[in-house]
Scaffold this active site. Sequence first.
Site, mmCIF file in Angstrom:
data_model
loop_
_atom_site.group_PDB
_atom_site.id
_atom_site.type_symbol
_atom_site.label_atom_id
_atom_site.label_comp_id
_atom_site.label_asym_id
_atom_site.label_seq_id
_atom_site.Cartn_x
_atom_site.Cartn_y
_atom_site.Cartn_z
ATOM 1 N N HIS A 174 0.773 -1.270 0.116
ATOM 2 C CA HIS A 174 0.071 -0.025 -0.027
ATOM 3 C C HIS A 174 1.017 1.030 -0.068
ATOM 4 O O HIS A 174 1.381 1.702 1.089
ATOM 5 C CB HIS A 174 -0.826 -0.095 1.212
ATOM 6 C CG HIS A 174 -1.990 1.022 1.248
ATOM 7 N ND1 HIS A 174 -3.019 0.879 1.942
ATOM 8 C CD2 HIS A 174 -1.977 2.185 0.648
ATOM 9 C CE1 HIS A 174 -3.655 1.851 1.779
ATOM 10 N NE2 HIS A 174 -3.244 2.840 1.104
ATOM 11 N N HIS B 38 1.314 4.958 -2.568
ATOM 12 C CA HIS B 38 0.836 5.821 -3.734
ATOM 13 C C HIS B 38 2.359 6.180 -4.255
ATOM 14 O O HIS B 38 2.793 6.941 -3.426
ATOM 15 C CB HIS B 38 -0.225 6.709 -3.325
ATOM 16 C CG HIS B 38 -1.387 6.166 -2.448
ATOM 17 N ND1 HIS B 38 -2.587 5.922 -3.414
ATOM 18 C CD2 HIS B 38 -1.696 5.732 -1.331
ATOM 19 C CE1 HIS B 38 -3.406 5.299 -2.639
ATOM 20 N NE2 HIS B 38 -2.820 5.387 -1.266
ATOM 21 N N HIS C 290 -9.501 1.142 -1.215
ATOM 22 C CA HIS C 290 -9.602 1.820 0.108
ATOM 23 C C HIS C 290 -10.877 1.658 0.828
ATOM 24 O O HIS C 290 -11.795 1.961 -0.085
ATOM 25 C CB HIS C 290 -9.052 3.181 -0.001
ATOM 26 C CG HIS C 290 -7.447 3.166 -0.277
ATOM 27 N ND1 HIS C 290 -7.233 2.829 -1.287
ATOM 28 C CD2 HIS C 290 -6.953 4.313 0.453
ATOM 29 C CE1 HIS C 290 -5.935 3.156 -1.346
ATOM 30 N NE2 HIS C 290 -5.600 4.116 -0.282
ATOM 31 N N GLU D 181 -11.344 3.617 6.027
ATOM 32 C CA GLU D 181 -10.156 4.397 6.579
ATOM 33 C C GLU D 181 -11.157 5.550 7.389
ATOM 34 O O GLU D 181 -11.042 5.735 8.537
ATOM 35 C CB GLU D 181 -9.365 4.880 5.354
ATOM 36 C CG GLU D 181 -8.358 5.804 5.998
ATOM 37 C CD GLU D 181 -7.529 6.684 4.663
ATOM 38 O OE1 GLU D 181 -8.100 6.564 3.452
ATOM 39 O OE2 GLU D 181 -6.336 7.042 5.000
ATOM 40 N N ASP E 236 1.758 3.969 2.983
ATOM 41 C CA ASP E 236 0.762 4.900 2.158
ATOM 42 C C ASP E 236 1.351 5.976 1.286
ATOM 43 O O ASP E 236 1.548 5.836 0.123
ATOM 44 C CB ASP E 236 -0.166 5.310 3.299
ATOM 45 C CG ASP E 236 -1.516 5.653 2.811
ATOM 46 O OD1 ASP E 236 -1.914 5.477 1.559
ATOM 47 O OD2 ASP E 236 -2.399 6.102 3.602
ATOM 48 N N ASP E 237 1.702 6.880 1.952
ATOM 49 C CA ASP E 237 2.150 8.235 1.290
ATOM 50 C C ASP E 237 3.397 8.518 2.002
ATOM 51 O O ASP E 237 3.331 9.633 2.893
ATOM 52 C CB ASP E 237 1.227 9.480 1.188
ATOM 53 C CG ASP E 237 -0.021 8.801 0.535
ATOM 54 O OD1 ASP E 237 0.075 8.811 -0.894
ATOM 55 O OD2 ASP E 237 -0.789 8.569 1.068
#
Length: 335
Positions: free
Chosen positions: A18, A20, A198, A201, A279-280
């Site tokens: 996961h 991005h 997703h 969340e 994630d980011d």
Amino acid sequence: MTDDLKQLIRRLPKAELHIHIEGSLEPAMMFELAGRNGIELPYPDVESIAQAYNFNCLQDFLDLYYQGMSVLQTRQDFYDLTWAYLRRCKQQNVMHCEIFFDPQGHTERGIPFETVINGIGTALEDATTELGISSRIIMCFLRHLDEKSAFDTLEASKPHLDRITGVGLDSSELGFPPSLFQRVFDDAAALGLKRVAHAGEEGPPDYVYQALDLLGVDRIDHGNRSLEDTELIERLVQERMPLTVCPQSNLRLAVVDSMSDHPIRTMLAKGLNVCINSDDPAYFGGYVNENFDALVDATGLTGDEIVQLVVNGFESSFLDGPDKRKYLDQINELR
Ligand code: HPA
Ligand code: ZN
């Protein structure tokens, strides 16, 4: 003791499922690419970019994330972005990654789909030979855009399906339930693509049910709010449905109040198939190892739990059986 655990985290080969790729755009590279492409950023220097990252919900983050990705223009930009992430993977012993990208975040600003996929894809190819890192690409639909735009994106991807393993669903969750994308996910399935989304969340457990029942997903991204529904937990456990959990993201987007409140140990204790992801990373304060470290420091995560999380990552990946076995054997020798 925590030093031993941090050594263990570093020694273990890991999979990240996961991430991005646009969220790995570090402020220094954002500044450099803005200069290279003649783009005016609303920041005077690199330091003020990081200082602007004081979001406390998903939408505030997304506004900055879409603004940040506007510096990505050429195939080389996408190559450089992806390569920088892969070098971090190598440093952190992340030996397999499944990368999300947001085609509509680029095609909406006039960047051709093929520019994006070829830049990312070539970097991933080079990483196989030069860094020994395996990978997959997952193309996400932006759920704040309409179904037609998602269908157009699926159409644009067709000449590039040799590079694309699956489709995902990301961006603003509340008000954009998975049901809106059932038909496009059906078409993706008919093309032989894997499916992830997703869900849970910020959105309610019902969005997780929809992702399972209407989109037919192979994994749930995040999934934290599943914990509010006992029946859903039982089903996820029974199906061994992977949840790709992202602790530092959860903290920065206020999905949890503090890292010590992070439910990862509860999730493991309930038998959920959870793994750890960044994630980011450029926005949330760290890559995979930092996410593990934060859990060790705040929650008392144990060595056995660390190994379980890492095993879950490989088992939940889209690697084929023999490749999974190879990594799981390596983990067994190191534990
Ligand atoms: N949630 C939804 N969309 C996203 C995220 C996220 O954490 N990161 C990048 N796009
Ligand atoms: Zn995400």
